[in-house]
Design a protein around this motif. Structure first.
Motif, PDB file in Angstrom:
ATOM      1  N   THR A 142       5.706 -31.294  50.301  1.00 28.90           N
ATOM      2  CA  THR A 142       6.105 -29.920  50.040  1.00 28.90           C
ATOM      3  C   THR A 142       6.847 -29.815  48.718  1.00 28.90           C
ATOM      4  OG1 THR A 142       6.388 -29.634  52.419  1.00 28.90           O
ATOM      5  CG2 THR A 142       7.278 -27.908  51.006  1.00 28.90           C
ATOM      6  N   ILE A 143       6.433 -28.880  47.879  1.00 25.51           N
ATOM      7  CA  ILE A 143       7.092 -28.614  46.599  1.00 25.51           C
ATOM      8  C   ILE A 143       8.054 -27.445  46.814  1.00 25.51           C
ATOM      9  CG2 ILE A 143       6.760 -27.951  44.191  1.00 25.51           C
ATOM     10  CD1 ILE A 143       3.921 -29.137  44.416  1.00 25.51           C
ATOM     11  N   HIS A 144       9.310 -27.630  46.438  1.00 29.35           N
ATOM     12  CA  HIS A 144      10.325 -26.624  46.658  1.00 29.35           C
ATOM     13  C   HIS A 144      10.854 -26.064  45.333  1.00 29.35           C
ATOM     14  CE1 HIS A 144      11.086 -27.597  50.975  1.00 29.35           C
ATOM     15  NE2 HIS A 144      10.685 -28.791  50.600  1.00 29.35           N
ATOM     16  N   THR A 145      11.200 -24.798  45.345  1.00 33.66           N
ATOM     17  CA  THR A 145      11.960 -24.211  44.250  1.00 33.66           C
ATOM     18  C   THR A 145      13.095 -23.386  44.829  1.00 33.66           C
ATOM     19  OG1 THR A 145      10.374 -22.377  44.195  1.00 33.66           O
ATOM     20  CG2 THR A 145      10.145 -24.065  42.486  1.00 33.66           C
ATOM     21  N   LEU A 146      14.214 -23.364  44.117  1.00 33.00           N
ATOM     22  CA  LEU A 146      15.326 -22.512  44.528  1.00 33.00           C
ATOM     23  C   LEU A 146      16.106 -22.080  43.294  1.00 33.00           C
ATOM     24  CD1 LEU A 146      18.311 -24.585  45.855  1.00 33.00           C
ATOM     25  CD2 LEU A 146      16.172 -25.710  45.258  1.00 33.00           C
ATOM     26  N   THR A 147      16.859 -21.020  43.469  1.00 31.02           N
ATOM     27  CA  THR A 147      17.661 -20.444  42.390  1.00 31.02           C
ATOM     28  C   THR A 147      19.100 -20.297  42.863  1.00 31.02           C
ATOM     29  OG1 THR A 147      15.735 -19.161  41.658  1.00 31.02           O
ATOM     30  CG2 THR A 147      17.884 -18.504  40.785  1.00 31.02           C
ATOM     31  N   TYR A 148      20.039 -20.641  41.996  1.00 31.76           N
ATOM     32  CA  TYR A 148      21.453 -20.399  42.275  1.00 31.76           C
ATOM     33  C   TYR A 148      22.044 -19.611  41.116  1.00 31.76           C
ATOM     34  CZ  TYR A 148      26.406 -21.082  43.202  1.00 31.76           C
ATOM     35  OH  TYR A 148      27.735 -20.853  43.445  1.00 31.76           O
ATOM     36  N   PRO A 149      22.652 -18.443  41.416  1.00 30.86           N
ATOM     37  CA  PRO A 149      22.719 -17.780  42.717  1.00 30.86           C
ATOM     38  C   PRO A 149      21.353 -17.237  43.129  1.00 30.86           C
ATOM     39  CG  PRO A 149      23.629 -16.371  41.006  1.00 30.86           C
ATOM     40  CD  PRO A 149      23.355 -17.676  40.352  1.00 30.86           C
ATOM     41  N   PRO A 150      21.140 -16.953  44.416  1.00 30.99           N
ATOM     42  CA  PRO A 150      19.808 -16.592  44.913  1.00 30.99           C
ATOM     43  C   PRO A 150      19.215 -15.337  44.288  1.00 30.99           C
ATOM     44  CG  PRO A 150      21.264 -17.204  46.719  1.00 30.99           C
ATOM     45  CD  PRO A 150      22.124 -17.106  45.510  1.00 30.99           C
ATOM     46  N   ASP A 151      20.045 -14.376  43.908  1.00 32.84           N
ATOM     47  CA  ASP A 151      19.546 -13.127  43.321  1.00 32.84           C
ATOM     48  C   ASP A 151      20.253 -12.899  41.990  1.00 32.84           C
ATOM     49  OD1 ASP A 151      18.229 -10.776  42.935  1.00 32.84           O
ATOM     50  OD2 ASP A 151      19.287  -9.638  44.484  1.00 32.84           O
ATOM     51  N   PRO A 152      19.899 -13.676  40.966  1.00 32.28           N
ATOM     52  CA  PRO A 152      20.705 -13.714  39.743  1.00 32.28           C
ATOM     53  C   PRO A 152      20.707 -12.435  38.920  1.00 32.28           C
ATOM     54  CG  PRO A 152      18.668 -14.939  39.447  1.00 32.28           C
ATOM     55  CD  PRO A 152      18.744 -14.577  40.890  1.00 32.28           C
ATOM     56  N   LEU A 153      19.670 -11.602  39.036  1.00 39.19           N
ATOM     57  CA  LEU A 153      19.589 -10.403  38.208  1.00 39.19           C
ATOM     58  C   LEU A 153      20.168  -9.162  38.882  1.00 39.19           C
ATOM     59  CD1 LEU A 153      16.069 -10.793  36.548  1.00 39.19           C
ATOM     60  CD2 LEU A 153      18.301 -11.552  35.728  1.00 39.19           C
ATOM     61  N   SER A 154      20.636  -9.306  40.101  1.00 43.29           N
ATOM     62  CA  SER A 154      21.233  -8.169  40.788  1.00 43.29           C
ATOM     63  C   SER A 154      22.564  -7.798  40.130  1.00 43.29           C
ATOM     64  CB  SER A 154      21.464  -8.500  42.265  1.00 43.29           C
ATOM     65  OG  SER A 154      22.233  -7.491  42.885  1.00 43.29           O
ATOM     66  N   SER A 155      22.813  -6.509  40.019  1.00 42.54           N
ATOM     67  CA  SER A 155      24.050  -6.042  39.387  1.00 42.54           C
ATOM     68  C   SER A 155      25.278  -6.403  40.200  1.00 42.54           C
ATOM     69  CB  SER A 155      23.998  -4.522  39.192  1.00 42.54           C
ATOM     70  OG  SER A 155      23.807  -3.867  40.442  1.00 42.54           O
ATOM     71  N   THR A 156      25.086  -6.732  41.467  1.00 39.49           N
ATOM     72  CA  THR A 156      26.224  -7.075  42.333  1.00 39.49           C
ATOM     73  C   THR A 156      26.435  -8.577  42.457  1.00 39.49           C
ATOM     74  OG1 THR A 156      24.814  -7.021  44.300  1.00 39.49           O
ATOM     75  CG2 THR A 156      25.921  -4.965  43.675  1.00 39.49           C
ATOM     76  N   THR A 157      25.552  -9.378  41.850  1.00 46.01           N
ATOM     77  CA  THR A 157      25.656 -10.834  41.973  1.00 46.01           C
ATOM     78  C   THR A 157      26.710 -11.380  41.027  1.00 46.01           C
ATOM     79  OG1 THR A 157      23.363 -11.088  42.680  1.00 46.01           O
ATOM     80  CG2 THR A 157      24.431 -13.024  41.724  1.00 46.01           C
TER      81      THR A 157
END
Length: 418
Positions: free
Chosen positions: A66-81
């Motif tokens: 299984t190939i995995h990808t993830l982003t930190y923080p999970p929703d980086p472009l949100s104005s509230t992140t």
């Protein structure tokens, strides 16, 4: 993430490890079926129960790719992140992901980070020794440690997992739910986890090139293979992903040698970035300066398909992008898994598309909804149009002219047919 479990799993002969009675065989099959729906950390925990479960655990892990990808923080472009630089918060994010979502044991972590987060790193929460009746609160010592990105992440990964970390002005990162973002100015990290594959399907050889490296004009193919990740001499190189920090680098000479030995059957992609770091989990007694690092991809042509397209400066609309990306669709087929690399010029961000975000990665996502995507915005790109069915020969003399780009984006799709 993208998952494939080999068909052989359902054909394995279990008679050597379990009694032949129908009841116990059924119990074994039910247990194996349950294990197939558990994340890898749970499978490891189950392996401690008994010898039978340990065998099922080993079997389950050996058939997962299984190939995995993830982003930190999970929703980086949100104005509230708000991206927390506290090590505790990052630890909690990674621990939760590993416990609940990690499906295969990673052998390589490709990490891309924005410069702003790479320079900050992560900080441990200030903590104090436990107070006692003999200690005055005003005298408590407060200690804070800084961890760079690789230090923070490696603490959570298996010891066999190597890490390649790239820092640039902007990155392209995908979440575990296959949402991709082009992140140009916020604090963010993107991670691609590659598991172990059968060598005849996909070989992954990370490498780094010291600043004082010399690329001899008469370097043999064997020496080149050894230089680029110690690729076995009897294996053909299919693709090389380069990350340079110096434009006047001896490492650029590798490209000429690659095109000399593989003039028409290799995909080359890369970019000029700000910082690189490679940790192979070995002890290095001395620190060395490096000009470049990257990944060599190998594999059987019948099972590993690689394609690359170049979005040149004149390509500026979604329709043009989609038309070009469509050329990669032939690489996909039933029962295949894939991942992709995007290298874009820093000038091709939202300003290039009238303040519209995620233009190029969103067009890729429409065509390849389940393909993990990761990449960087660089200060120069390296790439060309390379399609398996197209006849193309790039000579050593043409390398500089045809591969080094500006104001462009390069997409490479790596598709595995298991």
């Amino acid at each position: 993430m993208e998952e494939c479990v080999a068909d052989e799993e359902d054909k394995v002969d279990c008679s050597t490890s379990t009694p032949s009675t129908d009841f116990l065989t059924s119990v074994y099959d039910v247990t194996r079926g349950i294990f197939r729906h558990l994340p890898i950390r749970s499978v490891d925990s189950c392996s401690l129960v008994c010898q039978s479960w340990a065998e099922i655990s080993r079997f389950t892990k050996s058939h997962r790719h299984t190939i995995h990808t993830l982003t930190y923080p999970p929703d980086p472009l949100s104005s509230t992140t708000i991206c927390s630089n506290l090590l505790h918060d990052f630890d909690q994010f990674i621990i939760s992901y590993i416990n609940n979502s990690l499906w295969s044991i990673p052998t390589l972590a490709l990490v891309v980070s924005t410069n702003i987060l790479a320079s900050k790193g992560f900080y441990s929460s200030p903590h104090s020794p436990p107070p006692s009746k003999y200690t005055e609160t005003s005298n408590l010592t407060r200690i804070t440690e800084r961890f760079d990105i690789s230090q923070a992440l490696l603490r959570h990964l298996n010891k066999s997992c190597k890490m390649l970390t790239i820092a640039a002005d902007g990155i392209i990162a995908s979440t575990e739910n296959h949402q991709s973002n082009e992140i140009e100015s916020d604090d963010a990290i993107g991670i691609l986890f590659l598991p172990h594959f059968p060598p005849n399907v996909l070989g992954v050889y990370p490498f780094e090139i010291p600043s004082n490296a010399q690329i001899a004009s008469d370097m043999s193919r064997t020496e080149l293979h050894r230089f680029l990740g110690s690729v076995p001499d009897d294996v053909s190189i299919r693709c090389v992903i380069f990350f340079f920090v110096q434009r006047q680098s001896y490492a650029v000479g590798c490209i000429k040698k690659l095109l000399e030995y593989y003039p028409s059957e290799i995909a080359i992609i890369g970019g000029f970035v700000d910082k690189i770091s490679y940790d192979d989990r070995q002890i290095h007694p001395t620190r060395t300066s490096y000009d470049a690092c990257g990944i060599v991809i190998t594999g059987d042509k019948k099972r590993l398909h690689i394609g690359e397209i170049l979005l040149e400066n004149h390509i500026r609309t979604r329709e043009q992008i989609r038309d070009k990306l469509m050329k990669l669709k032939d690489l996909e087929c039933d029962h295949s898994i894939s991942f992709a690399i995007q290298i874009s010029c820093i000038a091709r961000g939202s300003n290039y598309y009238n303040d519209e975000q995620n233009v190029e990665c969103s067009e890729f996502r429409k065509l390849f909804p389940n393909t993990p995507l990761i990449g960087v915005f660089g200060n120069g790109e390296l790439g060309h149009d390379y399609l398996p069915n197209a006849k193309q020969i790039i000579t050593k003399q043409q390398a500089g002219k045809n591969l080094f780009r500006g104001y462009s984006s390069v997409f490479t799709l790596i598709s595995l047919h298991l």
